[in-house]
Design a protein around this motif. Structure first.
Motif, PDB file in Angstrom:
ATOM      1  N   ARG A   7       3.758  -7.025  -0.226  1.00  0.00           N
ATOM      2  CA  ARG A   7       3.531  -7.690  -1.574  1.00  0.00           C
ATOM      3  C   ARG A   7       4.854  -6.970  -2.334  1.00  0.00           C
ATOM      4  O   ARG A   7       5.526  -7.743  -3.219  1.00  0.00           O
ATOM      5  N   ARG A   8       4.921  -5.717  -2.272  1.00  0.00           N
ATOM      6  CA  ARG A   8       6.135  -5.350  -2.706  1.00  0.00           C
ATOM      7  C   ARG A   8       7.063  -4.707  -1.698  1.00  0.00           C
ATOM      8  O   ARG A   8       6.539  -4.115  -0.542  1.00  0.00           O
ATOM      9  N   MET A  14       1.556  -7.164   5.077  1.00  0.00           N
ATOM     10  CA  MET A  14       0.514  -8.160   5.072  1.00  0.00           C
ATOM     11  C   MET A  14       0.463  -8.462   6.731  1.00  0.00           C
ATOM     12  O   MET A  14      -0.665  -8.714   7.062  1.00  0.00           O
ATOM     13  N   HIS A  50      -4.906  -8.705  -0.254  1.00  0.00           N
ATOM     14  CA  HIS A  50      -3.522  -9.194  -0.676  1.00  0.00           C
ATOM     15  C   HIS A  50      -3.203 -10.333   0.447  1.00  0.00           C
ATOM     16  O   HIS A  50      -2.344 -11.155   0.094  1.00  0.00           O
ATOM     17  N   ALA A  51      -3.797 -10.457   1.498  1.00  0.00           N
ATOM     18  CA  ALA A  51      -3.701 -11.648   2.409  1.00  0.00           C
ATOM     19  C   ALA A  51      -5.120 -12.042   3.159  1.00  0.00           C
ATOM     20  O   ALA A  51      -5.502 -11.237   3.735  1.00  0.00           O
ATOM     21  N   SER A  52      -5.057 -13.159   3.081  1.00  0.00           N
ATOM     22  CA  SER A  52      -6.329 -13.857   3.774  1.00  0.00           C
ATOM     23  C   SER A  52      -6.176 -13.799   5.330  1.00  0.00           C
ATOM     24  O   SER A  52      -4.749 -13.844   5.742  1.00  0.00           O
ATOM     25  N   TYR A  80      -3.756 -16.712   5.778  1.00  0.00           N
ATOM     26  CA  TYR A  80      -2.143 -16.406   5.517  1.00  0.00           C
ATOM     27  C   TYR A  80      -1.533 -15.573   6.934  1.00  0.00           C
ATOM     28  O   TYR A  80      -0.584 -15.906   7.034  1.00  0.00           O
ATOM     29  N   ARG A 100      -0.901 -17.970   9.429  1.00  0.00           N
ATOM     30  CA  ARG A 100       0.118 -18.817   9.296  1.00  0.00           C
ATOM     31  C   ARG A 100       1.526 -18.153   9.419  1.00  0.00           C
ATOM     32  O   ARG A 100       2.664 -18.499   9.560  1.00  0.00           O
ATOM     33  N   GLY A 154       5.501 -17.760   1.216  1.00  0.00           N
ATOM     34  CA  GLY A 154       4.824 -17.725  -0.480  1.00  0.00           C
ATOM     35  C   GLY A 154       5.452 -16.740  -1.065  1.00  0.00           C
ATOM     36  O   GLY A 154       5.250 -16.423  -2.276  1.00  0.00           O
ATOM     37  N   GLN A 155       6.403 -16.150  -0.489  1.00  0.00           N
ATOM     38  CA  GLN A 155       7.200 -14.707  -1.335  1.00  0.00           C
ATOM     39  C   GLN A 155       8.433 -15.714  -2.156  1.00  0.00           C
ATOM     40  O   GLN A 155       8.967 -16.436  -1.962  1.00  0.00           O
ATOM     41  N   PHE A 193       3.024 -11.885 -11.038  1.00  0.00           N
ATOM     42  CA  PHE A 193       3.191 -11.946  -9.365  1.00  0.00           C
ATOM     43  C   PHE A 193       2.039 -10.932  -8.751  1.00  0.00           C
ATOM     44  O   PHE A 193       1.430 -11.021  -7.799  1.00  0.00           O
ATOM     45  N   LEU A 194       1.708  -9.668  -9.636  1.00  0.00           N
ATOM     46  CA  LEU A 194       1.295  -8.604  -8.980  1.00  0.00           C
ATOM     47  C   LEU A 194       0.085  -8.287  -9.463  1.00  0.00           C
ATOM     48  O   LEU A 194      -1.266  -8.061  -8.950  1.00  0.00           O
ATOM     49  N   LEU A 249      -1.652  -3.711  -7.792  1.00  0.00           N
ATOM     50  CA  LEU A 249      -0.141  -3.568  -7.651  1.00  0.00           C
ATOM     51  C   LEU A 249       0.632  -3.875  -9.035  1.00  0.00           C
ATOM     52  O   LEU A 249       0.357  -4.563  -9.644  1.00  0.00           O
ATOM     53  N   VAL A 250       1.723  -2.870  -9.262  1.00  0.00           N
ATOM     54  CA  VAL A 250       2.278  -2.895 -10.424  1.00  0.00           C
ATOM     55  C   VAL A 250       3.505  -2.932 -10.067  1.00  0.00           C
ATOM     56  O   VAL A 250       4.214  -2.271  -9.021  1.00  0.00           O
ATOM     57  N   GLY A 279       0.653 -14.907  -6.435  1.00  0.00           N
ATOM     58  CA  GLY A 279       0.844 -14.091  -5.152  1.00  0.00           C
ATOM     59  C   GLY A 279       1.268 -14.919  -4.028  1.00  0.00           C
ATOM     60  O   GLY A 279       0.854 -15.916  -3.992  1.00  0.00           O
ATOM     61  N   PRO A 280       1.626 -14.389  -3.012  1.00  0.00           N
ATOM     62  CA  PRO A 280       2.212 -15.109  -1.714  1.00  0.00           C
ATOM     63  C   PRO A 280       0.975 -15.910  -1.027  1.00  0.00           C
ATOM     64  O   PRO A 280       1.169 -17.093  -0.571  1.00  0.00           O
ATOM     65  N   ASP A 281      -0.283 -15.182  -1.170  1.00  0.00           N
ATOM     66  CA  ASP A 281      -1.330 -15.852  -0.361  1.00  0.00           C
ATOM     67  C   ASP A 281      -1.589 -17.153  -1.243  1.00  0.00           C
ATOM     68  O   ASP A 281      -1.780 -18.419  -0.576  1.00  0.00           O
ATOM     69  N   LEU A 341       0.900 -19.803  -0.787  1.00  0.00           N
ATOM     70  CA  LEU A 341       1.060 -20.432   0.584  1.00  0.00           C
ATOM     71  C   LEU A 341       0.003 -21.482   0.624  1.00  0.00           C
ATOM     72  O   LEU A 341       0.264 -22.469   1.481  1.00  0.00           O
TER      73      LEU A 341
END
Lengths: 290, 767
Positions: free
Chosen positions: A185-186, A192, A259-261, A264, A267, B632-633, B670-671, B691-692, B754-756, B759
């Motif tokens: 995520r960061r 993930m 944060h991720a399924s 995700y 994939r 997805g980023q 985003f976070l 998340l920050v 977020g990326p999830d 995507l």
């Protein structure tokens, strides 16, 4: 939040540490403290004794022979990422290290601590598996050696038995190329999903051997042998990497979290494999989507 | 440095103490004999509270005592509403501790006071509390349906519903060539200051109950505490110390602002409570969670004809001090800085078994601008107009000022935008981004395979709320100035900025480093309303300006009398008192003070500033992003934010505010996300999960401060400068991502990004 009460011991030899672990069944080993201290303060862990191994000098030793790199369990992430001899011997260590958290955590956190903690999304367990490392364990029954694949057994679960201590990690000096890719995520967060790969090219330029490892995609880092098999004996090219990446994702049953399924991870896993291989083999066109 | 100080990018006078560890935050205060409080909190989102067995912890090592709701059942301890008293809210106020029902995970059920924090936490783990779980309400639909009620006596989970509007939206939509309507959502997140909340309370030997650590609105909080405790206001004081960020959330009256003083009185000793991060995420105000169905009507040439919005806000379990601001301002700002005269709004505030909400930097605006700016881009696509062009055709113009925005908020009078030059602020953003060239550039294939896009968003933002501020300016015996103000400081740099304002009144006769600020503490001066709505400099600074002018005139009159000159022939500037046209000063400021003393005159002045209306800033955000369609980023390659603040008193501090606000807003997009499960459990209860944005996340932010439209409503010409950087972030980022993904037919209607989530929107291609 404040930790529950605990006793504290700081042995100066491995033997003393093992004696303490033998005497206190629910003792916890304190290495870099980057996972244990938050767990204590959140009262998720309440050991009666903390056995602080930071004073055991031999656990911080690094030795290198023409065939083997041996890292003491207390070697800090920062040293692994900045010591050119270490990255020179096992390039995957150098590639993965910048993805581990941030400077202050890398300064304290240890490779042995990370491996013993066994977070399925952590970098070092995956790197050890891809680099064919062997864990050197000391315990009441004497020393034993466990290959990386037999060491990580599940979420926060390893082959360490009660009273045992991970003392060092032995890596064969790499003869091939390495690649590493992850999405977090960061920057610095747990991945993930990610991939660590090693590829040996034969004199004919074909892949003589390959190890393809996914992490964050299961309850532990996993080798993807179908992908490795696909690469073996073949000349590297973008199409080959795409096929290997697809094979790496077959049969995955990844976890879901905030944060991720699972979808995700399923994939993105082959994308990470493809990118890690593309970097390892210097095939930038294979980094791109088809 | 020389006067005028206003306009100079002076570094903060506060910084040295902060950077050298000499600042004094609430946890730095360690009174002798201090007890430590830990609050036992509900693990259930919704349950009957059957009993708290205080005997289960009494007598444990270090435990001094336990407080439960029964201990103050007779006190009128409902936490009152400070802002946004919407009809119906009065039924849903929070008492400091649950008595017979808990309504969110984290609600206080007992306070354990012990000789150390460790002992208090050890005891809290062993406290026996009996609950009978009830059905939790966690969705908008469940709240509306009311099958499970948070307040059975109220018979509804709907805290308020109202309609508002101006013009004739039905007619506007009837003549539209194009109507775009979408259901959109903004996500729950929170302010997350670096320093959590904290409080020390102690009734000292003089009988005064003192509380250290309260911030933002200390005078209002003292009044509230006086009512709740049933003791006179003058017998207590709320003392401001250094504060590690507030962003709207910190310093409102929370349950602990009652519980800790109550504990201090009960046990006759100082009691300290420092919120930990988990408590912070569970109990400090959340914000921004709302769903909206918004429609905009357009003519074929892109002219915006009208807007309709139905907004439902998730208020959490109680109506707190300022929660109503969030939906009310989202509705008010949905039309934005455009020439839209026909507006119809429906607003609804719903109770759920989650943490109650309150304001967060740019409350309601962040959400409203996201809703509207997305619709504008969708309309531009359908009308074949460039996103910049459709905005330019509709922006308010300087000649439109003042622009009435009607009476869209039930608890406020009608309002008008005082002044603005939105087209200039918009063009400044486009120019900085290099929009025209970039527009073509982003459509070309990139070597890294990512899709690029540009997002634009325009905003209007209100600031400088009344009713008034009072300030006193005193000439010190050494010739320095002491400023006394009722506004609070949470890290904004008021010591520097307000000194700049005051220093200019005296023409530089008092150097910057000889001007001190005393503010925040409740007992300092009557008539202080605190720091929110970007009002400290606009309103508080104007009061200092007026008081300074009065003191200056007083000093010149006294000097004239002593020197037997006319006051008009005297002036103050660097060096002190001068005769007009003189070649050297007649007297230093210290001598002036001595003259006042000899004459028996007080060298001070107090004035009150009452703004006639609010100040409105306008601006634009422009983002250039690259989207990795395989992960997805998103990388924010460039981000430009402009804001016209009327008058930039300290451009350096405004720059810091704007950059910080943009990082907070982009990070939120985003976070930041507070996630609840179906049982009402908060899943993001630590900074590993919540998340920050950190310093490395969004390094490419440029901000531009404009001064084209000074406010006509205060002597400084100033407008608030703390929130414009945040309010259009979701809008600009979402538009940029949607622009990048346009070839894939992706729409962005829901936050966060977020990326999830992204995507899922992107069609899968083979690896």
């Amino acid at each position: 939040m404040k930790a529950p009460p605990f006793a504290y011991a700081a042995p100066s030899t491995i033997a003393e540490a093992l004696a303490l672990l033998a005497a206190h069944e629910d003792a916890k080993v304190l290495a870099g403290g980057q996972s244990l201290m938050p767990a204590l303060n959140l009262r998720l862990a309440a050991p009666s004794v903390l056995v602080d191994i930071n004073g055991i000098a031999e656990l911080s030793e690094v030795s290198l022979t023409p065939t083997e790199l041996r890292l003491g369990a207390l070697v800090r992430h920062k040293r692994i990422g900045t010591d050119a001899a270490i990255a020179g011997a096992v390039p995957l260590l150098g590639l993965a290290c910048p993805h581990i958290a941030h400077g202050p955590i890398r300064s304290r956190g240890t490779i042995g601590g990370s491996l013993s903690h066994a977070d399925p999304a952590a970098e070092w367990p995956a790197v050890c598996l891809a680099a064919d490392a062997v864990m050197e364990i000391r315990g009441p029954a004497g020393p034993r050696h466990v290959p990386a694949e037999a060491f990580s057994l599940g979420v926060f679960t390893t082959a360490l038995r009660p009273g045992e201590l991970l003392a060092a990690i032995r890596f064969p000096v790499a003869r091939g190329r390495a690649g590493f890719a992850e999405v977090a995520r960061r920057h610095g967060d747990f991945a993930m999903v990610g991939a660590a790969v090693t590829v040996e090219l034969g004199p004919d330029g074909r892949c003589a051997d390959a190890r393809v490892v996914l992490f964050g995609a299961s309850d532990r880092p996993i080798r993807r042998r179908a992908a490795e098999e696909r690469l073996r004996g073949q000349a590297p090219g973008a199409a080959l990497l795409r096929e290997a990446a697809s094979l790496a994702a077959e049969g995955l049953d990844p976890p879901s979290d905030l944060h991720a399924s699972a979808e995700y991870r399923r994939r993105v896993a082959p994308v990470m494999v493809r990118r890690a291989l593309a970097d390892a083999l210097s095939l930038p066109e294979a980094r791109l989507a088809a | 440095m020389n006067a005028p100080f206003t306009g100079q990018p002076l570094i903060r006078a506060e910084d040295i103490a902060h950077l050298t560890g000499r600042a004094r935050f609430v946890d730095d205060i360690r009174p002798e004999g201090c007890l430590h409080a830990v609050i036992a909190r509900s693990p259930f989102a919704h349950a009957r509270l059957l009993g708290v067995n205080t005997a289960s912890v009494e007598g444990l090592p270090g435990v001094v005592g336990v407080i439960t709701a029964a201990d103050f059942a007779e006190l009128p301890a409902e936490i009152p509403i400070r802002l946004a008293p919407l009809a119906g809210f009065e039924t849903f106020l929070q008492r400091p501790m649950a008595a017979d029902r808990v309504r969110f995970v984290g609600e206080a059920v007992a306070v354990i006071v012990a000789t150390s924090r460790f002992a208090a936490e050890d005891a809290a783990e062993r406290l026996e509390v009996a609950y009978e779980p009830l059905d939790p309400v966690v969705t908008y639909d469940a709240a509306r349906a009311g099958a499970s009620l948070l307040f059975p006596a109220a018979g509804t989970n709907i805290a308020t519903r109202y309609t508002a509007g101006m013009g004739d939206a039905d007619a506007a939509f009837a003549r539209a060539d194009l109507v775009i309507e979408r259901h959109m959502t903004a996500h729950r997140h929170t302010a997350l200051p670096l320093e959590t909340r904290g409080l020390i309370a102690h009734q000292e030997a003089d009988g005064i109950l003192r509380c250290w650590g309260s911030t933002k609105v200390t005078q209002w909080n003292r009044r509230a505490l006086a009512v709740m405790l049933g003791r006179p206001e003058h017998s207590m004081d709320l003392i401001e110390v250094d504060v590690g960020g507030g962003f709207g959330a910190k310093g409102e009256f929370y349950p602990e602002d009652f519980l800790i003083p109550f504990a201090a009185l009960r046990f006759g000793a100082p009691v300290k409570w420092i919120e930990d991060r988990r408590e912070h995420l569970l109990t400090t105000n959340h914000s921004r969670e709302m769903e909206a169905t918004v429609a905009m009507a357009f003519a074929r040439d892109g002219t915006m004809l009208g807007v309709r919005a139905r907004i439902s806000a998730d208020m959490g379990a109680y109506v707190r001090t300022n929660g109503g601001v969030v939906p009310a301002k989202a509705a008010q700002f949905v039309a934005g800085p455009y020439r839209i005269r026909d507006i119809a709004l429906e607003v609804e505030a719903l109770l759920t078994n989650k943490t109650p909400v309150g304001t967060l930097r740019g409350p309601g605006r962040y959400e409203a601008h996201f809703f509207r700016e997305r619709l504008i881009d969708l309309a531009a696509g359908q009308l074949g107009l460039d996103p910049a062009e459709i905005r330019r055709r509709n922006l308010l113009r300087p000649t439109d000022m003042p622009w009435s925005i009607g009476k869209l908020v039930p608890y406020e009078p009608a309002s008008s935008i005082d002044s603005s030059d939105v087209p200039a602020a918009f063009d400044a953003a486009l120019d900085a981004l290099g929009y025209d060239a970039l527009r073509d550039e982003v459509r070309k294939p990139r070597p890294d395979g990512r899709l690029h896009g540009i997002g634009l968003a325009c905003f209007v933002e209100s600031s400088g709320a009344g009713p008034s501020e009072t300030a006193r300016v005193e000439l010190r015996e050494d010739g320095g100035l002491r400023l006394i103000s009722g506004v609070s400081t949470q890290g904004q740099g008021h010591k520097t900025v307000l000194a700049q304002v005051a220093g200019d009144v005296f023409g530089g006769a008092v150097p910057m480093d000889a001007i001190e600020l005393r503010n925040g503490t409740a007992s300092l001066i009557e008539g202080g309303f605190g720091t929110y709505h970007s009002r400290a400099v606009v309103v508080g600074g104007s009061a200092i300006h007026l008081a300074g002018q009065t003191l200056r005139a007083k000093l010149l009159r006294a000097a004239a009398a002593r020197l037997q000159l006319r006051a008009e022939d005297l002036t103050l500037r660097e060096g002190g008192l001068w005769r007009e046209g003189g070649t050297q000063p007649i007297a230093s400021m210290a001598e002036l003070h001595a003259w006042m003393r000899e004459a028996g005159e007080a060298p001070d002045a107090t004035e009150t500033f009452r703004p006639e209306g609010r100040t409105y800033t306008c601006g634009a955000h422009a983002a250039h992003v690259a989207v990795d369609t395989e992960t997805g980023q998103v990388e924010v390659l460039r981000y430009v934010a402009t804001e016209d603040v009327g008058k930039a008193i300290n451009p350096l501090l405004i720059h810091g505010q704007a950059i910080g606000a943009a990082v907070q807003g982009i990070g939120a997009t985003f976070l930041d996300e507070l996630v609840y499960d179906a049982d009402g459990q908060l899943l993001t209860g630590s900074l590993a999960d919540y998340l920050v944005a950190t310093a490395t996340c969004f390094p490419n932010i440029e901000t531009i401060t404009l001064e084209n439209a000074p406010s006509t409503l205060n002597p400084l010409g100033a407008k608030g400068a703390g929130e414009g950087g945040v309010v259009a972030c979701a809008a600009a980022i979402a538009n940029a991502i949607a622009d990048a993904l346009k070839p894939l037919g992706v729409e962005i209607n829901h936050l966060p990004l977020g990326p999830d989530r992204l995507l899922r929107l992107i069609p899968e291609t083979p690896a």
